[in-house]
Design an enzyme around this catalytic site. Structure first.
Site, PDB file in Angstrom:
ATOM      1  N   GLU A 205      -6.750   8.386  -0.164  1.00 53.92           N
ATOM      2  CA  GLU A 205      -8.088   8.801  -0.962  1.00 53.92           C
ATOM      3  C   GLU A 205      -8.121  10.472  -1.044  1.00 53.92           C
ATOM      4  O   GLU A 205      -8.932  11.060  -0.272  1.00 53.92           O
ATOM      5  CB  GLU A 205      -9.171   8.151  -0.297  1.00 53.92           C
ATOM      6  CG  GLU A 205      -9.094   6.817  -0.465  1.00 53.92           C
ATOM      7  CD  GLU A 205     -10.303   5.978   0.147  1.00 53.92           C
ATOM      8  OE1 GLU A 205     -11.540   6.595   0.773  1.00 53.92           O
ATOM      9  OE2 GLU A 205     -10.506   4.903  -0.311  1.00 53.92           O
ATOM     10  N   GLU A 301      -5.305  -0.760  -1.614  1.00 55.34           N
ATOM     11  CA  GLU A 301      -6.505  -1.043  -0.591  1.00 55.34           C
ATOM     12  C   GLU A 301      -7.800  -1.741  -1.204  1.00 55.34           C
ATOM     13  O   GLU A 301      -8.275  -1.078  -2.310  1.00 55.34           O
ATOM     14  CB  GLU A 301      -7.141   0.522   0.147  1.00 55.34           C
ATOM     15  CG  GLU A 301      -7.990  -0.031   1.299  1.00 55.34           C
ATOM     16  CD  GLU A 301      -8.541   1.485   1.862  1.00 55.34           C
ATOM     17  OE1 GLU A 301      -7.654   2.264   2.268  1.00 55.34           O
ATOM     18  OE2 GLU A 301      -9.740   1.582   2.011  1.00 55.34           O
TER      19      GLU A 301
END
Length: 478
Positions: A205, A301
């Site tokens: 991220e 994810e």
């Protein structure tokens, strides 16, 4: 006597939990020139090949598995998760390079006293992983030696960052080459422990800087530069080569990987794009695929938990919105977040306080319970084998979604259908001259499997049915 069409095997789950991957009676098929059907499958039209399905062996998951399960319980869980049918048959794992929010404490693999630096990485070590992650990976690989492992860092070592802290900050440009070498040392060190890294991302991220757990901002320009100048060339000479995946973040910012892939010096080393499910939709995968059809897509994810759409369980959302839609939008692999968490959604260091694992481990007894997400993945991972191709299947509407595959190993067809409606819906299916119908229960997930080359006479089928019924093969199993 004319031959009959193949029988269709069926596994069914319902959102109310009445059925959980329960084997249902086989479905008879017709062999004729049917003119139409709700779902028409054309195996001549193929899309991406499938690498597999998996979950993350976070520090928290590994710690629970190694410390809260007996040897017998641990073996049973790992065989159930990574072993073949009737297990999940997962063949992908995600590892964190250093700590994530699902670690017991923050750390990287090159921590030095505040104010010190280590450009030569002399203090690099994986000692933090020696008691939990590495032993758990060895046991998982013993069950399935073909596991494909994706690794992602949450933070660069603090001395490489603007914040001089694992929490917050960005990577200093002066340490870009050192950071690339840090990732390469991880790949080499884990390989020396018998744990091959299939793919690597530069940063989990990279567009989000958390305030309660490790994270690092890493812009598209910086990722492209690191890949083109340092990481790509370093990994290119290693055999087998570890793949490089860009982005590793949400569906809502496709311009991020598009920007990196537009750099030809970086793109030559990039094998695909890693995606997360928390914002946006999987159509972003198709957007990037159309621009760069030679680059793969992976969902690395996605977590379920105790939140709004989880009030009635998460079987339908994960089956429909993550797995089915992700695969229809070119994903070659889909990896859930935590493999296992305890009854308190942990242990964790900051971050999500209500996330679920695929399974929940009771920290007092070691009892393992399977969550809705487990069964959603099972509807795909048990039947869609590595090397399978997604094949053409007509889209349906009115709350009925589907995706189809053909396994390369035996030619079998796998069709997964989700009925999101509050009432039962009958669907018709046609593949070539083979056709059948089935009434899907309300709010259900169904996996249909058949061998299109199977034929048998009425008499042979009668005898087989007789012995199957005598053996009780059609009893519902939970």
């Amino acid at each position: 006597m004319n031959p009959l069409g193949p029988v269709v095997q069926l596994w069914l789950s319902t959102a109310d939990g009445t059925l959980r991957l329960a084997r249902q009676p086989d479905i008879e098929t017709d062999v004729d020139e049917a003119s139409s059907a709700d779902v028409v499958i054309d195996t001549r039209k193929t899309y991406q090949s499938i690498v597999g399905f998996g979950a993350a062996l976070t520090d928290s998951s590994a710690w629970l598995i190694q410390n809260k399960l007996s040897e017998q319980q641990r073996g049973a869980l790992l065989n159930d998760v990574f072993g073949p049918s009737p297990g999940l048959d997962l063949n992908m794992v995600r590892l964190t390079i250093g700590a994530s929010d699902f670690s017991l404490q923050p750390y990287t693999l090159d921590d030095v006293p505040f104010g010190d630096t280590d450009p030569s990485l002399q203090h690099f070590n994986v000692s933090a992983n020696l008691h939990d992650v590495i032993p758990a990976m060895h046991e998982a690989l013993a069950v399935n030696p073909q596991l494909r492992i994706i690794a992602s860092p949450w933070s660069a070592p603090a001395w490489m960052k603007t914040s001089e802290n694992l929490i917050g900050g960005a990577l200093l440009e002066q340490y870009e080459s050192n950071y690339a070498q840090y990732l390469v040392k991880y790949v080499d060190t884990y390989r020396s422990y018998g744990i091959p890294i299939f793919a690597l991302t530069l940063q989990n991220e990279p567009g989000f800087v958390p305030v309660t757990y490790p994270g690092t901002e890493l812009s598209a320009d910086q990722r492209a530069r690191i890949i083109a100048q340092y990481l790509g060339p370093a990994l290119a000479s290693r055999k087998p080569r570890t793949l490089i995946l860009d982005w590793d973040h949400n569906w809502d910012e496709p311009e991020q990987p598009l920007s990196v892939l537009a750099d030809p010096d970086a793109a030559r080393y990039i094998d695909g794009v890693a995606w997360h499910c928390y914002r946006g939709g999987p159509g972003a995968q198709t957007q990037v695929h159309r621009a760069f059809p030679g680059k793969d897509a992976y969902v690395t994810e996605c977590s379920g938990g105790d939140w709004a759409y989880g009030d009635t369980g998460e079987l339908l959302w994960f089956s429909r919105d993550l797995l089915l839609a992700g695969l229809r939008n070119w994903a070659r692999g889909i990896v859930y977040w935590n493999l296992a968490l305890d009854e308190h959604h942990g242990p964790h260091f900051g971050g999500c306080t209500s996330c679920n694992g695929l399974v929940t481990i009771d920290s007092r007894t070691g009892e393992v319970s399977r969550n809705d997400e487990y069964y959603a993945f099972a509807h795909f991972s048990r039947f869609v084998l590595p090397g399978a191709f997604r094949v053409q299947s007509t889209a349906t509407d009115k709350g009925i979604e589907n995706v189809a595959f053909q396994n390369a190993s035996d030619g079998s067809i796998v069709l997964v259908v989700v009925n999101s409606n509050k009432d039962a819906r009958r669907i018709s299916v046609m593949q070539g001259k083979i056709s059948f119908e089935y009434a899907l229960p309300s709010r259900s997930v169904a996996t249909f499997v058949w061998d299109p080359n199977q034929t048998e006479s009425t008499w042979v089928r009668f005898i087989r049915r007789y012995f199957e019924k005598a053996a009780g093969t059609h009893n519902t199993v939970k």
